[in-house]
Structure formats: structure tokens, C-alpha cells
Motif scaffolding. Structure first.
Motif, PDB file in Angstrom:
ATOM      1  N   UNK A  64     -46.519  27.589  -7.964  1.00 37.42           N
ATOM      2  CA  UNK A  64     -45.550  26.802  -8.728  1.00 37.42           C
ATOM      3  C   UNK A  64     -44.437  26.281  -7.826  1.00 37.42           C
ATOM      4  N   UNK A  65     -43.965  27.101  -6.912  1.00 31.99           N
ATOM      5  CA  UNK A  65     -42.893  26.689  -6.004  1.00 31.99           C
ATOM      6  C   UNK A  65     -43.383  25.661  -4.988  1.00 31.99           C
ATOM      7  N   UNK A  66     -44.681  25.616  -4.707  1.00 29.60           N
ATOM      8  CA  UNK A  66     -45.223  24.661  -3.738  1.00 29.60           C
ATOM      9  C   UNK A  66     -45.530  23.296  -4.353  1.00 29.60           C
ATOM     10  N   UNK A  67     -45.458  23.186  -5.682  1.00 27.83           N
ATOM     11  CA  UNK A  67     -45.817  21.935  -6.343  1.00 27.83           C
ATOM     12  C   UNK A  67     -44.886  20.756  -6.075  1.00 27.83           C
ATOM     13  N   UNK A  68     -43.564  20.902  -6.019  1.00 23.74           N
ATOM     14  CA  UNK A  68     -42.721  19.716  -5.800  1.00 23.74           C
ATOM     15  C   UNK A  68     -43.102  18.983  -4.516  1.00 23.74           C
ATOM     16  N   UNK A  69     -43.227  17.682  -4.640  1.00 20.79           N
ATOM     17  CA  UNK A  69     -43.629  16.858  -3.509  1.00 20.79           C
ATOM     18  C   UNK A  69     -45.114  16.580  -3.470  1.00 20.79           C
ATOM     19  N   UNK A  70     -45.880  17.155  -4.387  1.00 18.85           N
ATOM     20  CA  UNK A  70     -47.322  16.964  -4.410  1.00 18.85           C
ATOM     21  C   UNK A  70     -47.670  15.605  -4.998  1.00 18.85           C
ATOM     22  N   UNK A  71     -48.607  14.911  -4.358  1.00 23.38           N
ATOM     23  CA  UNK A  71     -49.119  13.632  -4.860  1.00 23.38           C
ATOM     24  C   UNK A  71     -50.632  13.714  -4.915  1.00 23.38           C
ATOM     25  N   UNK A  72     -51.198  13.376  -6.065  1.00 21.80           N
ATOM     26  CA  UNK A  72     -52.650  13.378  -6.241  1.00 21.80           C
ATOM     27  C   UNK A  72     -53.046  11.985  -6.696  1.00 21.80           C
ATOM     28  N   UNK A  73     -53.982  11.361  -5.975  1.00 22.01           N
ATOM     29  CA  UNK A  73     -54.427  10.014  -6.315  1.00 22.01           C
ATOM     30  C   UNK A  73     -55.924  10.013  -6.576  1.00 22.01           C
ATOM     31  N   UNK A  74     -56.312   9.320  -7.647  1.00 23.80           N
ATOM     32  CA  UNK A  74     -57.711   9.102  -7.966  1.00 23.80           C
ATOM     33  C   UNK A  74     -57.924   7.602  -8.055  1.00 23.80           C
ATOM     34  N   UNK A  75     -58.993   7.112  -7.471  1.00 24.84           N
ATOM     35  CA  UNK A  75     -59.274   5.689  -7.553  1.00 24.84           C
ATOM     36  C   UNK A  75     -60.776   5.499  -7.665  1.00 24.84           C
ATOM     37  N   UNK A  76     -61.176   4.714  -8.664  1.00 28.02           N
ATOM     38  CA  UNK A  76     -62.586   4.404  -8.842  1.00 28.02           C
ATOM     39  C   UNK A  76     -62.682   2.955  -9.283  1.00 28.02           C
ATOM     40  N   UNK A  77     -63.216   2.128  -8.425  1.00 30.78           N
ATOM     41  CA  UNK A  77     -63.290   0.705  -8.739  1.00 30.78           C
ATOM     42  C   UNK A  77     -61.904   0.107  -8.854  1.00 30.78           C
ATOM     43  N   UNK A  78     -61.646  -0.544  -9.994  1.00 29.03           N
ATOM     44  CA  UNK A  78     -60.346  -1.173 -10.203  1.00 29.03           C
ATOM     45  C   UNK A  78     -59.383  -0.285 -10.974  1.00 29.03           C
ATOM     46  N   UNK A  79     -59.776   0.946 -11.290  1.00 35.16           N
ATOM     47  CA  UNK A  79     -58.927   1.883 -12.017  1.00 35.16           C
ATOM     48  C   UNK A  79     -58.358   2.904 -11.035  1.00 35.16           C
ATOM     49  N   UNK A  80     -57.061   3.172 -11.148  1.00 29.26           N
ATOM     50  CA  UNK A  80     -56.412   4.126 -10.250  1.00 29.26           C
ATOM     51  C   UNK A  80     -55.425   4.971 -11.044  1.00 29.26           C
ATOM     52  N   UNK A  81     -55.315   6.268 -10.681  1.00 32.85           N
ATOM     53  CA  UNK A  81     -54.356   7.182 -11.292  1.00 32.85           C
ATOM     54  C   UNK A  81     -53.620   7.903 -10.171  1.00 32.85           C
ATOM     55  N   UNK A  82     -52.303   7.932 -10.244  1.00 33.97           N
ATOM     56  CA  UNK A  82     -51.462   8.654  -9.287  1.00 33.97           C
ATOM     57  C   UNK A  82     -50.620   9.653 -10.064  1.00 33.97           C
ATOM     58  N   UNK A  83     -50.666  10.923  -9.661  1.00 34.10           N
ATOM     59  CA  UNK A  83     -49.836  11.969 -10.267  1.00 34.10           C
ATOM     60  C   UNK A  83     -48.903  12.478  -9.182  1.00 34.10           C
ATOM     61  N   UNK A  84     -47.604  12.385  -9.438  1.00 34.83           N
ATOM     62  CA  UNK A  84     -46.593  12.800  -8.481  1.00 34.83           C
ATOM     63  C   UNK A  84     -45.696  13.858  -9.129  1.00 34.83           C
ATOM     64  N   UNK A  85     -45.494  14.987  -8.441  1.00 36.74           N
ATOM     65  CA  UNK A  85     -44.667  16.074  -8.959  1.00 36.74           C
ATOM     66  C   UNK A  85     -43.382  16.114  -8.144  1.00 36.74           C
ATOM     67  N   UNK A  86     -42.220  16.063  -8.843  1.00 36.65           N
ATOM     68  CA  UNK A  86     -40.926  16.118  -8.145  1.00 36.65           C
ATOM     69  C   UNK A  86     -40.183  17.353  -8.544  1.00 36.65           C
TER      70      UNK A  86
END
Length: 86
Positions: A64-86
Motif C-alpha cells: 500500500x505504501x509503495x502504490x503512490x507514483x504507480x502508473x499502469x497503461x493498457x493499450x489495444x488497437x485504438x483503445x487505451x487505459x491509463x491508471x495513475x495512483x498519487x
């Protein structure tokens, strides 16, 4: 430091973008009854598999303490999802 805000960005196949800001504390408070159930289930699982509950709790806290600053990106074709934890 506990994460404060989760940002989810979603780009749809048609090119339109959607951005969601999710505050962690209000969501955590709203889901606290389920959190209590999950903690008790985790305690039972620790006792079943003979894992130290204190060690498991310590590991979850470090994650839990390591989560801030984490960025997870998924991209498939023309669809993209970015999850950013601050």
C-alpha cells in the motif's frame, strides 16, 4: 504515504477521451464494511495456510505504501487505459 487519488484515463476507439478522478479515502470509507469482511477472510486464510497474520499484514502495508507514483497503461488497437495512483 497512503494513496490519495486514483486517476483513470480511457481513450475510446472513436478517439474520445474519458478521465475519472477517484478519491481513495471516501471510497475506502464507503466500502469499509466489505473491508472488515475481507480482513477477517484474510485472517482465516492465514490461519488455514499457516502463514503469519502479522507478516501478511506487514506485506500488505508495504504494498500500500509503495502504490503512490504507480502508473499502469493498457493499450489495444485504438483503445487505451491509463491508471495513475498519487
Amino acid at each position: 504515504m497512503i494513496p490519495q487519488l486514483v486517476t483513470v484515463r480511457h481513450r475510446r476507439p472513436n478517439g474520445r477521451r474519458l478521465r475519472l478522478y477517484i478519491p481513495v479515502l471516501p471510497v475506502l470509507l464507503a466500502l469499509s464494511p466489505l473491508l472488515l469482511l475481507a480482513v477477517s477472510a484474510g485472517l482465516v486464510a492465514c490461519l488455514t495456510f499457516r502463514v503469519s497474520p502479522v507478516g501478511a499484514l506487514r506485506g500488505a502495508g508495504r504494498l500500500l505504501w509503495a502504490l503512490p507514483g504507480t502508473r499502469v497503461e493498457f493499450e489495444q488497437g485504438r483503445t487505451a487505459v491509463l491508471v495513475s495512483v498519487r
